[in-house]
Design a protein around this motif. Structure first.
Motif, PDB file in Angstrom:
ATOM      1  N   SER A  60       0.813  -1.163   0.147  1.00 47.60           N
ATOM      2  CA  SER A  60       0.091  -0.145   0.060  1.00 47.60           C
ATOM      3  C   SER A  60       0.854   1.228  -0.025  1.00 47.60           C
ATOM      4  O   SER A  60       2.124   1.280   0.504  1.00 47.60           O
ATOM      5  N   GLY A  61       0.375   2.259  -0.641  1.00 44.40           N
ATOM      6  CA  GLY A  61       0.992   3.451  -0.302  1.00 44.40           C
ATOM      7  C   GLY A  61       2.193   3.868  -1.698  1.00 44.40           C
ATOM      8  O   GLY A  61       2.765   4.727  -1.615  1.00 44.40           O
ATOM      9  N   PRO A  71       6.882   8.826  -2.075  1.00 44.87           N
ATOM     10  CA  PRO A  71       6.132   7.911  -1.274  1.00 44.87           C
ATOM     11  C   PRO A  71       6.825   7.198  -0.241  1.00 44.87           C
ATOM     12  O   PRO A  71       7.905   6.929  -0.123  1.00 44.87           O
ATOM     13  N   PRO A  73       5.886   3.581   0.959  1.00 39.58           N
ATOM     14  CA  PRO A  73       4.985   2.499   0.815  1.00 39.58           C
ATOM     15  C   PRO A  73       5.018   1.353   2.096  1.00 39.58           C
ATOM     16  O   PRO A  73       6.126   1.590   2.780  1.00 39.58           O
ATOM     17  N   THR A  74       4.129   0.802   2.322  1.00 40.58           N
ATOM     18  CA  THR A  74       4.111  -0.117   3.436  1.00 40.58           C
ATOM     19  C   THR A  74       4.078  -1.680   2.889  1.00 40.58           C
ATOM     20  O   THR A  74       2.917  -1.849   1.936  1.00 40.58           O
ATOM     21  N   ARG A 132       7.906  -0.497   6.592  1.00 44.01           N
ATOM     22  CA  ARG A 132       7.717   1.011   5.978  1.00 44.01           C
ATOM     23  C   ARG A 132       8.755   1.254   4.990  1.00 44.01           C
ATOM     24  O   ARG A 132       9.855   1.056   5.690  1.00 44.01           O
TER      25      ARG A 132
END
Length: 140
Positions: A60-61, A71, A73-74, A132
Motif C-alpha cells: 500500500s502507499g 512515497p 509504501p508499506t 515501511r
C-alpha cells in the motif's frame, strides 16, 4: 480535437489492464551478501533468471503524483510460518535495500520497476509483519 490513439497503443493498454495477474516481486538484501527473493503470488515466479518464492504480500502507499512527493509504501507479509520473525530476530532488516518490481505473468516484457528502497521501520505481530519503505537519504 485530440489525435486518435494508435491501435498498437490501445492493444498494449488493454493487455496491461487485462485480467491476467500482475505480481509484486521483491529482492531484499538480508546481510549485504544474500538476497531474499519473494513474489506476492500463490506460486513460484521466475523473472530475469531469478526464482521468487511464493509468499502472501500486500503493498500500500506506492503511488506517484504530479507534486513529486516521495512515497513511503508499506509492505505487509504473513508471519504465520514465523519465517519473517526469524529474519527480524536474527539480523534485523532496518536500513536494508529492497528492490520492487511489478510484472505481468503472461507477458514478462510488461514490467514496472519501482527502484531501490530502504526499510525505514518494521512492526511484527503474531500474524503479520509490516515494513515501511522509503528512499535512501543522502543527508541524514
Amino acid at each position: 480535437m485530440p489525435d486518435p490513439i494508435n491501435s498498437a497503443l490501445v492493444n498494449a493498454k488493454n493487455e496491461a489492464h487485462s485480467t491476467t495477474p500482475w505480481v509484486w516481486l521483491f529482492d531484499v538484501d538480508l546481510d549485504g551478501t544474500s538476497l531474499l527473493s519473494v513474489a506476492g503470488h500463490d506460486t513460484t515466479v521466475t523473472y530475469n533468471g531469478r526464482t521468487y518464492a511464493a509468499f502472501p504480500i500486500a503493498v500500500s502507499g506506492l503511488e506517484r503524483n504530479s507534486l513529486g512527493d516521495l512515497p513511503t509504501p508499506t509492505v505487509t507479509v504473513t508471519n504465520l510460518s514465523r519465517e519473517i520473525a526469524s529474519y527480524l530476530e536474527a539480523q534485523g532488516v532496518l536500513d536494508r535495500r529492497v528492490r520492487i518490481y511489478l510484472i505481468n505473468t503472461v507477458t514478462e516484457s510488461a514490467v514496472l520497476e519501482f527502484g531501490e528502497w530502504r526499510v525505514l521501520d518494521a512492526a511484527l505481530s503474531l500474524d503479520a509483519a509490516s515494513f515501511r519503505l522509503g528512499v535512501y537519504q543522502l543527508f541524514d
